[in-house]
Design an enzyme around this catalytic site. Structure first.
Site, PDB file in Angstrom:
ATOM      1  N   ILE A   1       0.855  -1.182   0.000  1.00 30.48           N
ATOM      2  CA  ILE A   1       0.000   0.000   0.000  1.00 30.48           C
ATOM      3  C   ILE A   1       0.892   1.234   0.000  1.00 30.48           C
ATOM      4  CG2 ILE A   1      -1.904   1.194   1.130  1.00 30.48           C
ATOM      5  CD1 ILE A   1      -2.571  -1.678   0.292  1.00 30.48           C
ATOM      6  N   CYS A   2       0.651   2.139  -0.938  1.00 33.94           N
ATOM      7  CA  CYS A   2       1.371   3.419  -0.995  1.00 33.94           C
ATOM      8  C   CYS A   2       2.888   3.185  -1.035  1.00 33.94           C
ATOM      9  CB  CYS A   2       0.939   4.290   0.184  1.00 33.94           C
ATOM     10  SG  CYS A   2       1.372   6.034   0.022  1.00 33.94           S
TER      11      CYS A   2
END
Length: 346
Positions: free
Chosen positions: A104-105
């Site tokens: 994520i990210c």
């Protein structure tokens, strides 16, 4: 139905929403018939402090986990400080057990540092995409995508794109109908329109070394609505069109026409952000007509200028205009896409 084990690998400084957002998607899916077990682990097994200052307890050390899907959260320290060796070691250890690897990210930086993105396509937050590409040149970075899948490795852009990715994983595991019910319940899109470019900061141009090229780019930036053909720009600074094209390519990595289009697009976005109409923005930015602006917007950002303006000019609803929650509009009249690559750029 077998239980699908989802493990979140966390660390000090991790973004809280990188874990809580996707976890809520899986948890909501459980209320509708899915069977996900959610566990949280740190490399040492000790609690971690999140980006919002709270302490997050964990279930175990990473080495003690059995996992089907491993989710690596992001966090600001991953792009400002050296990535801890125990974090990359934990990812490599769990990758050998997991059927599916997710970041994520800025969690993509952990995967890259662990050597797991070599030769793979990947994405990350638009603000850090260039850094990821420079730091790991063997990773094929796609800065505009909200999320990317490549051979069992899934990477996502900014924090809310991780929620989009989790929903797409639910769709893969349990089909479009259950995923659509999750989207409706959480009031979110099944597939968010557009990519990361619609969220990115205004274009930051490199200052050309050549005085002639600097004069040209300064003029385009100051007055984007002028004609700005390659021939007219070349005459302005006393060089041939071919030489000017070579200067653009050598110093800015683009052509005069593409540079003009980028500047005009950024100018139009700024005008729309300020509340100007689509027609007025098209004229002032030099696109000539709303239809030309719409075509460029859709091609470059994946959304129309009207939708962009509605999304970014206000956070409140017009009381005179009834609105339907986004989740209730989310692809209910369209077949959900099976692709994990979004069109086009948090």
């Amino acid at each position: 139905m077998a239980v699908h084990r989802v493990a979140f690998l966390v660390f000090d400084g991790m973004k809280m929403l990188d874990v809580s957002g996707p976890a809520e998607v899986f948890a909501e899916a459980n209320t509708l018939g899915a069977r996900y077990s959610l566990r949280y682990a740190s490399p040492s097994g000790e609690p971690v402090r999140t980006s919002i200052g709270t302490r997050l307890p964990v279930d175990s050390a990473a080495a003690d986990l059995d996992v089907d899907t491993l989710v690596v959260s992001g966090g600001d320290p991953l792009v400002t400080e050296p990535i801890p060796s125990e974090l990359t070691a934990a990812v490599r250890h769990l990758r050998a057990r997991a059927h599916r690897l997710v970041s994520i990210c800025t969690g993509s930086f952990v995967l890259a540092a662990a050597g797991l993105l070599s030769g793979h396509r990947a994405t990350t937050h638009w603000r850090h995409a260039q850094l990821l590409a420079r730091a790991y040149p063997d990773v094929h970075v796609e800065p505009d995508s909200l999320f990317v899948e490549d051979r069992g490795i899934f990477t996502s852009a900014g924090v809310t794109a991780g929620i989009d990715l989790a929903l797409s994983l639910v769709e893969r595991d349990h089909g479009a109908d259950l995923a659509r019910d999750v989207a409706r319940s959480l009031v979110m899109f099944m597939q968010r329109p557009g990519g990361q470019s619609q969220f990115s900061a205004p274009l930051k141009m490199s200052v050309p070394r050549t005085p002639a090229l600097r004069s040209v780019t300064d003029l385009i930036a100051a007055q984007p609505a002028l004609e700005h053909s390659t021939d007219s720009l070349a005459v302005l600074v006393g060089v041939s069109p071919r030489h000017l094209t070579r200067l653009f390519s050598a110093e800015l990595g683009t052509t005069p026409a593409r540079f003009v289009e980028r500047v005009r697009l950024e100018h139009a976005k700024a005008l729309l952000d300020a509340g100007h109409s689509v027609a007025a923005s098209a004229r002032a930015a030099g696109f000539g007509s709303p239809e030309t602006l719409r075509r460029i917007f859709v091609a470059r950002l994946g959304v129309s200028p009207g939708h962009y303006r509605a999304r970014f000019t206000a956070t409140h609803s017009d009381p005179r205009r009834p609105r339907t929650p986004a989740g209730d509009r989310s692809r209910t009249d369209r077949t959900p896409s099976a692709s994990l690559r979004c069109p086009g750029t948090n």
